[in-house]
Design a protein around this motif. Sequence first.
Motif, mmCIF file in Angstrom:
data_model
loop_
_atom_site.group_PDB
_atom_site.id
_atom_site.type_symbol
_atom_site.label_atom_id
_atom_site.label_comp_id
_atom_site.label_asym_id
_atom_site.label_seq_id
_atom_site.Cartn_x
_atom_site.Cartn_y
_atom_site.Cartn_z
ATOM 1 N N GLU A 1 -4.472 -3.059 -13.056
ATOM 2 C CA GLU A 1 -5.546 -3.850 -12.451
ATOM 3 C C GLU A 1 -5.243 -4.136 -10.982
ATOM 4 O OE1 GLU A 1 -7.698 -8.257 -12.788
ATOM 5 O OE2 GLU A 1 -5.940 -7.768 -14.007
ATOM 6 N N ALA A 2 -3.996 -4.491 -10.696
ATOM 7 C CA ALA A 2 -3.605 -4.769 -9.314
ATOM 8 C C ALA A 2 -3.722 -3.515 -8.453
ATOM 9 C CB ALA A 2 -2.175 -5.304 -9.273
ATOM 10 N N ALA A 3 -3.345 -2.373 -9.016
ATOM 11 C CA ALA A 3 -3.435 -1.113 -8.274
ATOM 12 C C ALA A 3 -4.891 -0.786 -7.944
ATOM 13 C CB ALA A 3 -2.812 0.014 -9.087
ATOM 14 N N GLU A 4 -5.777 -1.036 -8.900
ATOM 15 C CA GLU A 4 -7.197 -0.762 -8.674
ATOM 16 C C GLU A 4 -7.771 -1.691 -7.611
ATOM 17 O OE1 GLU A 4 -11.422 -0.534 -11.171
ATOM 18 O OE2 GLU A 4 -9.521 -0.854 -12.216
ATOM 19 N N LEU A 5 -7.392 -2.968 -7.670
ATOM 20 C CA LEU A 5 -7.874 -3.917 -6.664
ATOM 21 C C LEU A 5 -7.378 -3.537 -5.272
ATOM 22 C CD1 LEU A 5 -7.510 -7.454 -8.315
ATOM 23 C CD2 LEU A 5 -9.624 -6.296 -7.655
ATOM 24 N N LEU A 6 -6.122 -3.145 -5.194
ATOM 25 C CA LEU A 6 -5.534 -2.806 -3.896
ATOM 26 C C LEU A 6 -6.255 -1.633 -3.245
ATOM 27 C CD1 LEU A 6 -3.301 -3.316 -1.811
ATOM 28 C CD2 LEU A 6 -1.817 -1.794 -3.139
ATOM 29 N N THR A 7 -6.695 -0.689 -4.059
ATOM 30 C CA THR A 7 -7.344 0.508 -3.511
ATOM 31 C C THR A 7 -8.862 0.390 -3.431
ATOM 32 O OG1 THR A 7 -7.340 1.494 -5.735
ATOM 33 C CG2 THR A 7 -5.496 2.035 -4.279
ATOM 34 N N GLN A 8 -9.461 -0.396 -4.338
ATOM 35 C CA GLN A 8 -10.922 -0.450 -4.411
ATOM 36 C C GLN A 8 -11.532 -1.744 -3.872
ATOM 37 O OE1 GLN A 8 -12.474 2.286 -5.360
ATOM 38 N NE2 GLN A 8 -10.555 3.311 -5.913
ATOM 39 N N ASN A 9 -10.766 -2.830 -3.908
ATOM 40 C CA ASN A 9 -11.305 -4.130 -3.473
ATOM 41 C C ASN A 9 -10.196 -4.884 -2.739
ATOM 42 O OD1 ASN A 9 -12.538 -6.609 -3.132
ATOM 43 N ND2 ASN A 9 -13.349 -6.714 -5.221
ATOM 44 N N ARG A 10 -9.910 -4.434 -1.528
ATOM 45 C CA ARG A 10 -8.785 -4.971 -0.762
ATOM 46 C C ARG A 10 -8.915 -6.475 -0.514
ATOM 47 N NH1 ARG A 10 -6.002 -1.803 2.624
ATOM 48 N NH2 ARG A 10 -6.323 -0.286 0.947
ATOM 49 N N MET B 1 -6.148 -9.280 -1.543
ATOM 50 C CA MET B 1 -5.523 -10.151 -0.549
ATOM 51 C C MET B 1 -5.675 -11.616 -0.935
ATOM 52 S SD MET B 1 -6.702 -8.167 2.950
ATOM 53 C CE MET B 1 -6.053 -9.460 4.022
ATOM 54 N N ALA B 2 -6.843 -11.974 -1.465
ATOM 55 C CA ALA B 2 -7.084 -13.362 -1.863
ATOM 56 C C ALA B 2 -6.164 -13.760 -3.013
ATOM 57 C CB ALA B 2 -8.544 -13.543 -2.267
ATOM 58 N N ARG B 3 -5.993 -12.865 -3.964
ATOM 59 C CA ARG B 3 -5.137 -13.181 -5.113
ATOM 60 C C ARG B 3 -3.659 -13.173 -4.730
ATOM 61 N NH1 ARG B 3 -7.511 -10.086 -10.344
ATOM 62 N NH2 ARG B 3 -5.702 -11.155 -11.261
ATOM 63 N N ALA B 4 -3.296 -12.313 -3.790
ATOM 64 C CA ALA B 4 -1.914 -12.311 -3.297
ATOM 65 C C ALA B 4 -1.613 -13.626 -2.580
ATOM 66 C CB ALA B 4 -1.690 -11.130 -2.360
ATOM 67 N N ILE C 1 0.839 -1.204 0.000
ATOM 68 C CA ILE C 1 0.000 0.000 0.000
ATOM 69 C C ILE C 1 0.869 1.248 0.000
ATOM 70 C CG2 ILE C 1 -1.749 1.294 1.273
ATOM 71 C CD1 ILE C 1 -2.731 -1.371 2.415
ATOM 72 N N GLU C 2 1.849 1.286 0.884
ATOM 73 C CA GLU C 2 2.724 2.453 0.976
ATOM 74 C C GLU C 2 3.574 2.598 -0.281
ATOM 75 O OE1 GLU C 2 4.379 5.896 2.380
ATOM 76 O OE2 GLU C 2 2.638 4.776 3.103
ATOM 77 N N CYS C 3 4.093 1.483 -0.792
ATOM 78 C CA CYS C 3 4.914 1.539 -2.004
ATOM 79 C C CYS C 3 4.098 2.023 -3.192
ATOM 80 C CB CYS C 3 5.509 0.164 -2.295
ATOM 81 S SG CYS C 3 6.754 -0.363 -1.106
#
Length: 236
Positions: A149-158, A162-165, A133-135
Amino acid sequence: MTLDAHKGEDKLLTTIQQEYKVLAEYKMIESEKIGGVYVIPSYGNSLLWFGVIFVRQGFYVDAVFRFTILLPDNFPDDKSLPTVIFQNEIIHPLICPYTGSLDISCAFPYWRSGEDHIWQLLKYIQAIFVNPIECTRLAAAGAKYNNAEAAELLTQNRAEFMARAKDCALSSKERIYDEPPTEDPHYIVFEKFDSDIHGPIKERICTGKELPESPTAAANGLSWVKEGEFKPLSIE
């Protein structure tokens, strides 16, 4: 002596000096003791490094990600940045889903010889997994994300991120024992536990006993990086 001979000697000297600078970088990494990250230069090319990171916390906890670092031809005197490429499929805003390349420009706009070092790059690689998140926030002011897509998920659908990570982490562990993609003897490989081979070593580690030194373990030759210093050719 001909002009071509002089050029050949100059090129050889430049190569030797660069080799010692790369060795000095490696010595720095040893002194930093960066937990969970292991790197080693290729046997055949000191500008190509093999690496593995064991992620110990965060969204990617327990992941084992492989990566390579390719240093510029004139490293460390070139302002060009090293190239970091992951071998695993990783969902992360700063990692390209097609090439596996990591965007390091937000931490290193350009390479400053004598100020920027590979151990700092390894710390950054640690940070992007421990605190994506900070990076991602730091990178937001710069160019486009490597993975929008990853950036959008991280900010809009945490939760989905997390599940995909977590899936990435599980997948990486399943590939720990894959066949090496290269015959380079310095490529980092892992073997499954064999009680006959690894059992005695495990027992000694658990009981705190020192391992017996191998008769071939003694260092041969001289180190041209003085103990406690990181300057190549520092021994007079």
